[in-house]
Scaffold this motif. Structure first.
Motif, PDB file in Angstrom:
ATOM      1  N   PRO A  72       0.849  -1.203   0.000  1.00  0.00           N
ATOM      2  CA  PRO A  72       0.000   0.000   0.000  1.00  0.00           C
ATOM      3  C   PRO A  72       0.879   1.247   0.000  1.00  0.00           C
ATOM      4  O   PRO A  72       1.862   1.330   0.750  1.00  0.00           O
ATOM      5  N   TYR A  73       0.538   2.205  -0.838  1.00  0.00           N
ATOM      6  CA  TYR A  73       1.286   3.464  -0.865  1.00  0.00           C
ATOM      7  C   TYR A  73       1.017   4.251   0.411  1.00  0.00           C
ATOM      8  O   TYR A  73      -0.105   4.315   0.902  1.00  0.00           O
ATOM      9  N   GLN A  74       2.076   4.856   0.947  1.00  0.00           N
ATOM     10  CA  GLN A  74       1.956   5.768   2.081  1.00  0.00           C
ATOM     11  C   GLN A  74       2.653   7.071   1.732  1.00  0.00           C
ATOM     12  O   GLN A  74       3.668   7.069   1.025  1.00  0.00           O
ATOM     13  N   ALA A  75       2.104   8.172   2.190  1.00  0.00           N
ATOM     14  CA  ALA A  75       2.669   9.484   1.880  1.00  0.00           C
ATOM     15  C   ALA A  75       4.130   9.555   2.287  1.00  0.00           C
ATOM     16  O   ALA A  75       4.508   9.124   3.378  1.00  0.00           O
ATOM     17  N   GLY A  76       4.960  10.068   1.397  1.00  0.00           N
ATOM     18  CA  GLY A  76       6.374  10.214   1.675  1.00  0.00           C
ATOM     19  C   GLY A  76       7.197   8.973   1.405  1.00  0.00           C
ATOM     20  O   GLY A  76       8.408   8.956   1.652  1.00  0.00           O
ATOM     21  N   MET A  77       6.584   7.916   0.883  1.00  0.00           N
ATOM     22  CA  MET A  77       7.288   6.666   0.645  1.00  0.00           C
ATOM     23  C   MET A  77       8.372   6.845  -0.417  1.00  0.00           C
ATOM     24  O   MET A  77       8.179   7.529  -1.416  1.00  0.00           O
ATOM     25  N   THR A  78       9.542   6.216  -0.183  1.00  0.00           N
ATOM     26  CA  THR A  78      10.655   6.273  -1.125  1.00  0.00           C
ATOM     27  C   THR A  78      11.080   4.862  -1.503  1.00  0.00           C
ATOM     28  O   THR A  78      10.613   3.872  -0.932  1.00  0.00           O
ATOM     29  N   THR A  79      12.020   4.779  -2.460  1.00  0.00           N
ATOM     30  CA  THR A  79      12.511   3.466  -2.874  1.00  0.00           C
ATOM     31  C   THR A  79      13.169   2.726  -1.707  1.00  0.00           C
ATOM     32  O   THR A  79      13.075   1.502  -1.617  1.00  0.00           O
ATOM     33  N   LEU A  80      13.824   3.451  -0.805  1.00  0.00           N
ATOM     34  CA  LEU A  80      14.453   2.796   0.339  1.00  0.00           C
ATOM     35  C   LEU A  80      13.411   2.143   1.233  1.00  0.00           C
ATOM     36  O   LEU A  80      13.580   1.000   1.675  1.00  0.00           O
ATOM     37  N   ASP A  81      12.314   2.842   1.514  1.00  0.00           N
ATOM     38  CA  ASP A  81      11.236   2.274   2.325  1.00  0.00           C
ATOM     39  C   ASP A  81      10.724   0.979   1.717  1.00  0.00           C
ATOM     40  O   ASP A  81      10.507  -0.019   2.409  1.00  0.00           O
ATOM     41  N   VAL A  82      10.510   1.006   0.404  1.00  0.00           N
ATOM     42  CA  VAL A  82       9.964  -0.154  -0.291  1.00  0.00           C
ATOM     43  C   VAL A  82      10.942  -1.322  -0.270  1.00  0.00           C
ATOM     44  O   VAL A  82      10.563  -2.474  -0.018  1.00  0.00           O
ATOM     45  N   MET A  83      12.228  -1.042  -0.525  1.00  0.00           N
ATOM     46  CA  MET A  83      13.206  -2.122  -0.568  1.00  0.00           C
ATOM     47  C   MET A  83      13.414  -2.743   0.809  1.00  0.00           C
ATOM     48  O   MET A  83      13.656  -3.947   0.919  1.00  0.00           O
ATOM     49  N   ALA A  92      20.623   8.068  -4.405  1.00  0.00           N
ATOM     50  CA  ALA A  92      19.894   7.144  -5.270  1.00  0.00           C
ATOM     51  C   ALA A  92      18.493   6.846  -4.735  1.00  0.00           C
ATOM     52  O   ALA A  92      17.728   6.126  -5.372  1.00  0.00           O
ATOM     53  N   ASP A  93      18.153   7.384  -3.569  1.00  0.00           N
ATOM     54  CA  ASP A  93      16.826   7.179  -2.988  1.00  0.00           C
ATOM     55  C   ASP A  93      15.867   8.206  -3.572  1.00  0.00           C
ATOM     56  O   ASP A  93      16.120   9.411  -3.499  1.00  0.00           O
ATOM     57  N   VAL A  94      14.773   7.752  -4.169  1.00  0.00           N
ATOM     58  CA  VAL A  94      13.849   8.677  -4.843  1.00  0.00           C
ATOM     59  C   VAL A  94      12.429   8.498  -4.308  1.00  0.00           C
ATOM     60  O   VAL A  94      12.049   7.409  -3.872  1.00  0.00           O
ATOM     61  N   PRO A  95      11.624   9.564  -4.325  1.00  0.00           N
ATOM     62  CA  PRO A  95      10.233   9.474  -3.862  1.00  0.00           C
ATOM     63  C   PRO A  95       9.373   8.698  -4.844  1.00  0.00           C
ATOM     64  O   PRO A  95       9.633   8.697  -6.046  1.00  0.00           O
ATOM     65  N   LEU A  96       8.355   8.054  -4.321  1.00  0.00           N
ATOM     66  CA  LEU A  96       7.462   7.238  -5.134  1.00  0.00           C
ATOM     67  C   LEU A  96       6.055   7.821  -5.137  1.00  0.00           C
ATOM     68  O   LEU A  96       5.709   8.649  -4.306  1.00  0.00           O
ATOM     69  N   GLN A  97       5.259   7.333  -6.094  1.00  0.00           N
ATOM     70  CA  GLN A  97       3.865   7.739  -6.218  1.00  0.00           C
ATOM     71  C   GLN A  97       2.976   6.503  -6.228  1.00  0.00           C
ATOM     72  O   GLN A  97       3.429   5.402  -6.558  1.00  0.00           O
ATOM     73  N   PRO A  98       1.689   6.660  -5.876  1.00  0.00           N
ATOM     74  CA  PRO A  98       0.763   5.533  -5.982  1.00  0.00           C
ATOM     75  C   PRO A  98       0.750   4.978  -7.407  1.00  0.00           C
ATOM     76  O   PRO A  98       0.744   5.731  -8.373  1.00  0.00           O
ATOM     77  N   GLY A  99       0.775   3.660  -7.528  1.00  0.00           N
ATOM     78  CA  GLY A  99       0.733   3.027  -8.837  1.00  0.00           C
ATOM     79  C   GLY A  99       2.086   2.733  -9.443  1.00  0.00           C
ATOM     80  O   GLY A  99       2.170   2.094 -10.501  1.00  0.00           O
ATOM     81  N   ASP A 100       3.177   3.174  -8.800  1.00  0.00           N
ATOM     82  CA  ASP A 100       4.514   2.914  -9.336  1.00  0.00           C
ATOM     83  C   ASP A 100       4.821   1.425  -9.351  1.00  0.00           C
ATOM     84  O   ASP A 100       4.406   0.673  -8.456  1.00  0.00           O
TER      85      ASP A 100
END
Length: 207
Positions: free
Chosen positions: A136-147, A190-198
């Motif tokens: 689930p997308y959360q506000a402020g989520m980045t590639t580091l959070d996801v990984m 190299a850490d970038v912000p994400l958007q819903p649906g990425d």
């Protein structure tokens, strides 16, 4: 072969850059700055999401509510309110409008406490992640959070050849990610912000 004078000039330039706090440009790949100006939409409520509806100074009207499969919720004095497809702010405003029949100037806050989001509200990680998943997308989520959430890269992952696919309604763009630099070298540029649906695709280093 470089002359001694040229070597000294090169070393001097590097030392000046370090003293000035200049960060060297990142290797090839999308950077935080390149995505910083993009619009980041609010979370859109979906079926099965868990909501906390809080009505200021009216605890009897405040409660937890789960979005039904038909996309609606029911709270005290507000029955069958459409919630799916709205942001929490929009839903709060609609509940306030309905409550004005019973309460003078109601103030409502809606907080999403449990996510069961649709695909366009998820971040999907495919390929050489330890645990490929849809999050689930959360506000402020980045590639580091996801990984971190998917356990990082496998030993066979080509992290610096990973791709970020972004876009809706058939208009998609592809960006290069430097997940290897981020996770294995600790390069925060190299850490970038994400958007819903990425969608993040991580290829195998063999191919």
């Amino acid at each position: 072969m470089l002359r001694p004078q040229a070597i000294f000039l090169t070393l001097g330039a590097l030392m000046l850059a370090a003293c000035a706090g200049i960060t060297p440009p990142p290797s090839e790949g999308i950077s935080r700055a390149e995505l910083q100006g993009q619009e980041y939409p609010e979370y859109v409520i979906g079926p099965y999401d868990e909501l906390q509806v809080f009505v200021w100074q009216a605890p009897e009207l405040s409660q937890q509510a789960r979005v039904r499969p038909d996309g609606r919720i029911s709270t005290p004095l507000v029955e069958d309110m459409v919630a799916a497809g709205k942001s929490p702010t929009e839903l709060a405003a609609d509940i306030e409008d309905r409550l004005t029949e019973f309460v003078r100037t109601p103030e409502v806050t809606v907080i999403v406490t449990g996510f069961s989001s649709t695909f366009d509200q998820q971040i999907r990680v495919l390929g050489e992640a330890q645990r490929p998943a849809a999050l689930p997308y959360q506000a402020g989520m980045t590639t580091l959070d996801v990984m971190i959430a998917v356990g990082g890269l496998t030993e066979f992952a080509a992290g610096n050849r990973a791709k970020l696919i972004r876009g809706r309604d058939g208009e998609k763009q592809t960006y290069k990610l430097r997940l290897g630099d981020l996770l294995r070298k600790g390069d925060v540029t190299a850490d970038v912000p994400l958007q819903p649906g990425d969608v993040i695709l991580i290829p195998d280093s063999i191919f």
